[in-house]
Design a protein around this motif. Structure first.
Motif, PDB file in Angstrom:
ATOM      1  N   GLY A 187       0.814  -1.205   0.000  1.00  0.00           N
ATOM      2  CA  GLY A 187       0.000   0.000   0.000  1.00  0.00           C
ATOM      3  C   GLY A 187       0.843   1.248   0.000  1.00  0.00           C
ATOM      4  N   ALA A 188       1.942   1.227   0.753  1.00  0.00           N
ATOM      5  CA  ALA A 188       2.800   2.394   0.827  1.00  0.00           C
ATOM      6  C   ALA A 188       3.442   2.683  -0.514  1.00  0.00           C
ATOM      7  N   LEU A 189       3.907   1.631  -1.187  1.00  0.00           N
ATOM      8  CA  LEU A 189       4.561   1.837  -2.463  1.00  0.00           C
ATOM      9  C   LEU A 189       3.575   2.227  -3.550  1.00  0.00           C
ATOM     10  N   MET A 190       2.364   1.720  -3.463  1.00  0.00           N
ATOM     11  CA  MET A 190       1.385   2.034  -4.483  1.00  0.00           C
ATOM     12  C   MET A 190       0.976   3.500  -4.451  1.00  0.00           C
ATOM     13  N   PHE A 195      16.249   1.950  -8.758  1.00  0.00           N
ATOM     14  CA  PHE A 195      15.382   1.380  -7.728  1.00  0.00           C
ATOM     15  C   PHE A 195      14.073   0.877  -8.337  1.00  0.00           C
ATOM     16  N   GLN A 196      13.464   1.687  -9.187  1.00  0.00           N
ATOM     17  CA  GLN A 196      12.209   1.301  -9.811  1.00  0.00           C
ATOM     18  C   GLN A 196      12.345   0.018 -10.621  1.00  0.00           C
ATOM     19  N   MET A 197      13.403  -0.053 -11.413  1.00  0.00           N
ATOM     20  CA  MET A 197      13.604  -1.219 -12.259  1.00  0.00           C
ATOM     21  C   MET A 197      13.777  -2.486 -11.427  1.00  0.00           C
ATOM     22  N   ALA A 198      14.535  -2.371 -10.371  1.00  0.00           N
ATOM     23  CA  ALA A 198      14.766  -3.534  -9.514  1.00  0.00           C
ATOM     24  C   ALA A 198      13.483  -3.947  -8.791  1.00  0.00           C
ATOM     25  N   PHE A 199      12.769  -2.975  -8.304  1.00  0.00           N
ATOM     26  CA  PHE A 199      11.540  -3.287  -7.561  1.00  0.00           C
ATOM     27  C   PHE A 199      10.497  -3.927  -8.475  1.00  0.00           C
ATOM     28  N   TYR A 200      10.283  -3.353  -9.643  1.00  0.00           N
ATOM     29  CA  TYR A 200       9.267  -3.896 -10.554  1.00  0.00           C
ATOM     30  C   TYR A 200       9.658  -5.295 -11.043  1.00  0.00           C
ATOM     31  N   TYR A 238       8.722  -7.532  -7.950  1.00  0.00           N
ATOM     32  CA  TYR A 238       7.360  -7.620  -7.434  1.00  0.00           C
ATOM     33  C   TYR A 238       6.247  -7.312  -8.449  1.00  0.00           C
ATOM     34  N   PHE A 239       6.658  -6.818  -9.605  1.00  0.00           N
ATOM     35  CA  PHE A 239       5.625  -6.423 -10.554  1.00  0.00           C
ATOM     36  C   PHE A 239       6.116  -6.684 -11.969  1.00  0.00           C
ATOM     37  N   PRO A 240       5.930  -7.903 -12.481  1.00  0.00           N
ATOM     38  CA  PRO A 240       6.487  -8.286 -13.779  1.00  0.00           C
ATOM     39  C   PRO A 240       5.910  -7.466 -14.929  1.00  0.00           C
ATOM     40  N   GLU A 241       6.609  -7.496 -16.035  1.00  0.00           N
ATOM     41  CA  GLU A 241       6.242  -6.696 -17.212  1.00  0.00           C
ATOM     42  C   GLU A 241       4.839  -7.019 -17.710  1.00  0.00           C
ATOM     43  N   SER A 242       4.461  -8.293 -17.695  1.00  0.00           N
ATOM     44  CA  SER A 242       3.137  -8.683 -18.192  1.00  0.00           C
ATOM     45  C   SER A 242       2.025  -8.047 -17.359  1.00  0.00           C
ATOM     46  N   ALA A 243       2.220  -7.988 -16.062  1.00  0.00           N
ATOM     47  CA  ALA A 243       1.216  -7.370 -15.187  1.00  0.00           C
ATOM     48  C   ALA A 243       1.157  -5.867 -15.408  1.00  0.00           C
ATOM     49  N   ARG A 244       2.307  -5.233 -15.604  1.00  0.00           N
ATOM     50  CA  ARG A 244       2.335  -3.789 -15.857  1.00  0.00           C
ATOM     51  C   ARG A 244       1.626  -3.445 -17.158  1.00  0.00           C
ATOM     52  N   GLU A 245       1.847  -4.261 -18.182  1.00  0.00           N
ATOM     53  CA  GLU A 245       1.200  -4.014 -19.471  1.00  0.00           C
ATOM     54  C   GLU A 245      -0.311  -4.174 -19.366  1.00  0.00           C
ATOM     55  N   ALA A 246      -0.759  -5.148 -18.584  1.00  0.00           N
ATOM     56  CA  ALA A 246      -2.198  -5.352 -18.403  1.00  0.00           C
ATOM     57  C   ALA A 246      -2.831  -4.152 -17.710  1.00  0.00           C
ATOM     58  N   PHE A 302       0.247   2.174 -11.362  1.00  0.00           N
ATOM     59  CA  PHE A 302       0.990   1.156 -12.092  1.00  0.00           C
ATOM     60  C   PHE A 302       1.602   1.695 -13.374  1.00  0.00           C
ATOM     61  N   SER A 303       1.313   2.939 -13.695  1.00  0.00           N
ATOM     62  CA  SER A 303       1.812   3.526 -14.939  1.00  0.00           C
ATOM     63  C   SER A 303       3.228   4.058 -14.754  1.00  0.00           C
ATOM     64  N   ARG A 304       4.075   3.780 -15.716  1.00  0.00           N
ATOM     65  CA  ARG A 304       5.439   4.289 -15.637  1.00  0.00           C
ATOM     66  C   ARG A 304       5.474   5.810 -15.721  1.00  0.00           C
ATOM     67  N   VAL A 305       4.519   6.366 -16.482  1.00  0.00           N
ATOM     68  CA  VAL A 305       4.455   7.826 -16.586  1.00  0.00           C
ATOM     69  C   VAL A 305       4.232   8.438 -15.218  1.00  0.00           C
ATOM     70  N   CYS A 306       3.312   7.843 -14.457  1.00  0.00           N
ATOM     71  CA  CYS A 306       2.963   8.397 -13.150  1.00  0.00           C
ATOM     72  C   CYS A 306       3.960   8.034 -12.066  1.00  0.00           C
ATOM     73  N   GLN A 307       4.905   7.173 -12.374  1.00  0.00           N
ATOM     74  CA  GLN A 307       5.904   6.822 -11.377  1.00  0.00           C
ATOM     75  C   GLN A 307       7.106   7.769 -11.425  1.00  0.00           C
ATOM     76  N   GLY A 308       7.110   8.659 -12.407  1.00  0.00           N
ATOM     77  CA  GLY A 308       8.208   9.608 -12.503  1.00  0.00           C
ATOM     78  C   GLY A 308       8.000  10.784 -11.572  1.00  0.00           C
ATOM     79  N   ALA A 309       8.762  11.827 -11.794  1.00  0.00           N
ATOM     80  CA  ALA A 309       8.624  13.030 -10.980  1.00  0.00           C
ATOM     81  C   ALA A 309       7.234  13.632 -11.195  1.00  0.00           C
ATOM     82  N   PRO A 310       6.577  14.082 -10.133  1.00  0.00           N
ATOM     83  CA  PRO A 310       5.190  14.580 -10.228  1.00  0.00           C
ATOM     84  C   PRO A 310       4.971  15.626 -11.300  1.00  0.00           C
TER      85      PRO A 310
END
Length: 225
Positions: free
Chosen positions: A3-6, A55-60, A63-71, A99-107
């Motif tokens: 929850g914290a990471l999301m 950090f993002q690349m390692a974490f995803y 815990y969050f594989p590419e197939s799940a991110r694409e879905a 879950f979007s890479r766009v939204c995981q960047g700087a605000p």
């Protein structure tokens, strides 16, 4: 941990860029915390020295594989408000944005994109109302959409009450027409019955007259004989 990471992108608004990794690592707990400590040892770096994208690349990857991110990305692209309320639509939209890479960047890099995507998926009447305002602060856009939804709901309720009164008024008229129709039928029936009685009486009188004529004719014939 999850929850914290999301909700990380939200919290990062208040964190300096060079402290992103330290802040994210602080949110980890249990197995995830142990995993990241091992990653740091492998990288031979401290949190403050690790780039955010690393950090993002390692974490995803963990815990969050590419197939799940694409879905999730596809689900976000196809998301429409539809029959959802603004509250429910916003909640689902923000959940998928996490879950979007766009939204995981700087605000600052995703705020405008987020507003445009959110606006385009609103109901037509709400989208038309907010589009001309060109709002690029997400919280402002969300609040404006909610105000328009409430106003539209109030307006529709008012119109609904007006239509109900109109239907009630129209429903009363057929009742009056029906009563008038039944009265007409009754009058017509009475008239027909009266006419029938008159007709029967006339027939009876004609019958009696015919009998008298026949009787007189027979008397005259006998006299002549």
């Amino acid at each position: 941990m999850g929850g914290a990471l999301m909700t990380l992108a939200t919290f990062l608004k208040h964190v300096p860029n060079n402290q992103y990794v330290e802040f994210a690592a602080y949110q980890l707990s249990g197995e995830a915390q142990q995993w990241w400590q091992e990653e740091c040892r492998l990288l031979q770096l401290q949190n403050a020295d690790i780039p955010w994208d690393v950090f993002q690349m390692a974490f995803y990857k963990k815990y969050f594989p590419e197939s799940a991110r694409e879905a999730k990305k596809m689900e976000l692209m196809q998301l429409k408000q539809g029959s959802l309320s603004i509250t429910d639509y916003t909640s689902r939209f923000e959940e998928l944005c996490r879950f979007s890479r766009v939204c995981q960047g700087a605000p600052k890099t995703y705020e405008s994109w987020k507003c445009i995507k959110y606006q385009r998926s609103l109901k037509d009447n709400i989208m038309t109302a907010v589009a001309t305002l060109e709002i690029r602060i997400f919280s402002d856009l969300m609040n404006k959409a909610r105000v328009i939804e409430e106003y539209t709901g109030t307006l529709m309720a008012t119109r609904g009450r007006g239509r109900t009164r109109s239907r009630e008024s129209r429903n009363e008229q057929p009742a009056d027409n029906h009563a008038e129709f039944m009265a007409t039928i009754a009058n017509l029936t009475n008239t027909m019955e009266a006419n029938t009685v008159v007709t029967l009486q006339a027939v009876q009188r004609l019958g009696q007259s015919a009998g008298n004529v026949n009787g007189n004719s027979e008397g005259n014939t006998n006299d002549n004989a």
